[in-house]
Structure formats: structure tokens, C-alpha cells
Design an enzyme around this catalytic site. Structure first.
Site, PDB file in Angstrom:
ATOM      1  N   LYS A 203      32.883 -30.155 -78.651  1.00 41.25           N
ATOM      2  CA  LYS A 203      33.398 -30.068 -77.286  1.00 41.25           C
ATOM      3  C   LYS A 203      33.984 -28.682 -77.087  1.00 41.25           C
ATOM      4  O   LYS A 203      34.912 -28.281 -77.790  1.00 41.25           O
ATOM      5  CB  LYS A 203      34.465 -31.136 -77.063  1.00 41.25           C
ATOM      6  CG  LYS A 203      35.122 -31.047 -75.699  1.00 41.25           C
ATOM      7  CD  LYS A 203      36.033 -32.220 -75.438  1.00 41.25           C
ATOM      8  CE  LYS A 203      36.739 -32.077 -74.108  1.00 41.25           C
ATOM      9  NZ  LYS A 203      37.598 -33.228 -73.816  1.00 41.25           N
ATOM     10  N   LYS A 233      43.205 -25.035 -73.566  1.00 43.46           N
ATOM     11  CA  LYS A 233      42.889 -25.943 -74.672  1.00 43.46           C
ATOM     12  C   LYS A 233      42.129 -25.244 -75.803  1.00 43.46           C
ATOM     13  O   LYS A 233      41.480 -25.880 -76.620  1.00 43.46           O
ATOM     14  CB  LYS A 233      42.101 -27.141 -74.123  1.00 43.46           C
ATOM     15  CG  LYS A 233      42.871 -27.941 -73.063  1.00 43.46           C
ATOM     16  CD  LYS A 233      42.216 -29.282 -72.746  1.00 43.46           C
ATOM     17  CE  LYS A 233      43.082 -30.089 -71.771  1.00 43.46           C
ATOM     18  NZ  LYS A 233      42.535 -31.442 -71.519  1.00 43.46           N
ATOM     19  N   LYS A 264      29.220 -31.202 -75.506  1.00 44.85           N
ATOM     20  CA  LYS A 264      29.773 -31.136 -74.155  1.00 44.85           C
ATOM     21  C   LYS A 264      30.369 -29.771 -73.877  1.00 44.85           C
ATOM     22  O   LYS A 264      31.069 -29.260 -74.749  1.00 44.85           O
ATOM     23  CB  LYS A 264      30.851 -32.222 -74.071  1.00 44.85           C
ATOM     24  CG  LYS A 264      31.713 -32.189 -72.858  1.00 44.85           C
ATOM     25  CD  LYS A 264      32.795 -33.217 -72.992  1.00 44.85           C
ATOM     26  CE  LYS A 264      33.704 -33.072 -71.807  1.00 44.85           C
ATOM     27  NZ  LYS A 264      34.847 -33.917 -71.900  1.00 44.85           N
TER      28      LYS A 264
END
Ligand code: PBG
Length: 343
Positions: A203, A233, A264
Site C-alpha cells: 500500500k 502517512k 493499492k
């Protein structure tokens, strides 16, 4: 008249097989089926159906609305829905304790779907703390750091209540190290050895999650995190520059017990999906995320492209790159198009 094939080439005319629709369908290497598509749904604790401004066509639904959507998913042949709760600000906290409350909205929604539809429809529950933390991070924060191991303990508690409520698959989307192994142990200890883990293994720290954070109301919260010294993040989600690292993430998650792995965002990671599928041959899922959806919808609303065709093409190439299943907000629309064979 000049000849296109002046004797030096065999008369190979690849256009021959492009001449008719039925012929193109016959030789198509990749086909989409509703069984490939997983529908992400946003549930909130209000009676009203609320459109998500940055995702035209997507709504926050009350539990009743989720039940109707689940029924629609079944009729359309979609195998599963992925649930994302919109958590009231008053229930968010620094320790994300509401994530482990068996009466939280995610758990109540799962129980409602199970009661209504039994095992006919898969329910995928996101495991991450971002809907529950006051600062919008997927992990707990201390001294300007996202703390890994205490976050993992909390994720385990969250996964167990989601499994108790009846979800079929837990999907850790938090990107903490070691969480898949810990989740597997925690689930097994609580007699949930049949609950599968779909790990968001690769991710990326992507700009394409913006509309999603809007939809679940975590973007405002994330804004406050700047004061904590953790504005984005990037210390836990992957750097978009890397693909070898994605393979290492996937290898670790499989070793720790992941049943399926996710890449993703999908559209900006087709190379990664391809490498993962080639290298591991495990069920590989791709998430066409909110920003990918929003771009197509926005362009379509402006009349700049044909939104339905662009949606179908974008999802087809994700499948072509190696994905076995695709989470996409276009899932019902595409399933309807496939049913009409208008493609
Ligand atoms: C939360 C989560 C995110 C998405 C799925 N789960 C957002 C994030 O990591 O900030 C994004 C999905 C989308 O953009 O459609 N852990």
C-alpha cells in the site's frame, strides 16, 4: 498502387481479427466478470443518505441502505462488499479504543448483513485505526512517531470484534510491521481460524486516497496530526518509488499467514500487480482507489470523456496486469454493463 507488403513480409494482417465485435470477443485475452469486482461501501450512523462530494455517485449509507446495497450486490453477482465506517467525532480518541467496541458501527453493520443474507455475500472488514483516532492516523502516536507494536495489539482487538460480528475476511490496511502474523494468532485464539486475511501488503503513500479520507471524515483529523509532527502517512505506507520493496512486503505477509494480498492504488501500480502475481502466484487483489474513481467521474461530468467506457477500460487493464479481484467504486455500474453486454 504501392503494396503494403512488397514481397518481403508474409501477409500477416492483424486487423483481420479486429473486424467484428464477436471476433474481438472471441480472441480477447482478458475478460471481466462480476465475480472479479468487490464493492467498497461507506456506512454512517445517520438515517439520511449522504452523497460524497468528491466521489460523484458514491454515498454514505445508513445500515438500512447498506442492506439494500448488499442485496443489489447479490443480484449483480458481486462476490463481496468491503465496509468502511464513518465514525462520529465524539467516538474518536487518541487510543482508538472504539475500534475494539463490539457495538461499534462496523460490527453492527456486519451483523445486520449476516442476519439478512447469511453466507451468500462476502463481507470484508478493514482493519486499521484511522476511522477511530482523533488524529486520523492508522496507528497510535507517541512523541511524533507512529508506534508499531502497540498499534498491532489494538489491531488484533479490532480484528477479533469484527470476526465475532461475522465478517468473512479481515483486511489490514494499516501497514504496520508484523501485523499479519499477530492477527492470524489472535483470530485463531478466538476460534476464527476460518476468517481469511486479505493484507494490504503493498500500500503506497498515495495522493489518490484524498476523496476516501473525505468520505470517512479522516482528512480533517489528519490535518490536526501536523501538530503532533506526523502530517502524512509516509513513515508506514510505501514510497511510490519502490517495487522491490513491494515484493518484500508481500513475501513477509504471505509468510505471516496472509491468504490474499492487495496492491493499492491499482492504476498507478500495474507493474507492481504484475510482479506480485508473477512472483508469488497467490490471490492478488487490487484496489482502484477513490482518487482514481474521482478523476474519471469528474472528467465524465465535464463531458471530457465517456465515463462508462473509461471506467470499464480502467478496471479491465487492472485485471490484465494480473489482479484476480478488484475493489472498485464502479463495481455495480460495471456489473450492470456486463449484464447488458453493452461492452
Ligand atoms: C485506511 C484506508 C484508506 C483507504 C482504504 N483504507 C485511506 C488511507 O490509507 O489513508 C483508501 C481507499 C480509497 O482511497 O479509496 N487505512
Amino acid at each position: 498502387m504501392p503494396q503494403p507488403f512488397p514481397g518481403r513480409f508474409p501477409d500477416t494482417r492483424l486487423r483481420r481479427l479486429r473486424r467484428h465485435g464477436w471476433l474481438r470477443r472471441t480472441v480477447a485475452e482478458t475478460t471481466l466478470s462480476p465475480a472479479d469486482l468487490i464493492w467498497p461501501l461507506f456506512v454512517h450512523d445517520h438515517e439520511a443518505i449522504e452523497p460524497v462530494a468528491s466521489m460523484p455517485g458514491v454515498e454514505r449509507l445508513p445500515i438500512e441502505g447498506i442492506l439494500r446495497a448488499a442485496g443489489e450486490a447479490l443480484r449483480l453477482g458481486l462476490p463481496a462488499v468491503a465496509l468502511f465506517p464513518v465514525v462520529e467525532a465524539s467516538l474518536k480518541s487518541d487510543d482508538a479504543s472504539h475500534a475494539a467496541d463490539p457495538e461499534n458501527l462496523a460490527c453492527r453493520t456486519i451483523r445486520a448483513i449476516r442476519t439478512e443474507y447469511g453466507d451468500a455475500l462476502g463481507i470484508i472488514a478493514d482493519v486499521a485505526l484511522d476511522p477511530y483516532t482523533s488524529h486520523g492516523h492508522d496507528g497510535l502516536v507517541r512523541d511524533g512517531q507512529i508506534i508499531n507494536d502497540e498499534t498491532v495489539e489494538m489491531l488484533c482487538r479490532q480484528a477479533v470484534v469484527l470476526a465475532d460480528a461475522g465478517c468473512s475476511i479481515v483486511a489490514p490496511s494499516d501497514m504496520m510491521d508484523g501485523r499479519v502474523g499477530s492477527l492470524r494468532l489472535a483470530l485463531d485464539e478466538h476460534d476464527h481460524d476460518h476468517v481469511a486475511i486479505l493484507s494490504y501488503a503493498a500500500k503506497y503513500a498515495s495522493a489518490f486516497y484524498g476523496p476516501f479520507r473525505d468520505a470517512v471524515g479522516s482528512s480533517a483529523a489528519l490535518g490536526t496530526a501536523a501538530g503532533l509532527g506526523v502530517a502524512d502517512k509516509k513513515t508506514y505506507q510505501m514510497d511510490v518509488a519502490n517495487t522491490d520493496e513491494a515484493l518484500r512486503e508481500v513475501a513477509l505477509d504471505i509468510a505471516e499467514g496472509a491468504d490474499m494480498v492487495m496492491v493499492k492504488p491499482a492504476g498507478t501500480s500495474l507493474d507492481v500487480i504484475h510482479r506480485v502475481k508473477e512472483a508469488f502466484g497467490v490471490p492478488t487483489v487490487a484496489y482502484q482507489v477513490s482518487g482514481e474513481y474521482a478523476m474519471i467521474q469528474a472528467a465524465s461530468e465535464n463531458g471530457w470523456l465517456d465515463g462508462r467506457k473509461a471506467a470499464l477500460e480502467s478496471v479491465l487493464v487492472i485485471k490484465r496486469s494480473g489482479a484476480d479481484a478488484i475493489l472498485t467504486y464502479f463495481a455495480p455500474e460495471i456489473a450492470r454493463m456486463l449484464a447488458r453486454e453493452s461492452v
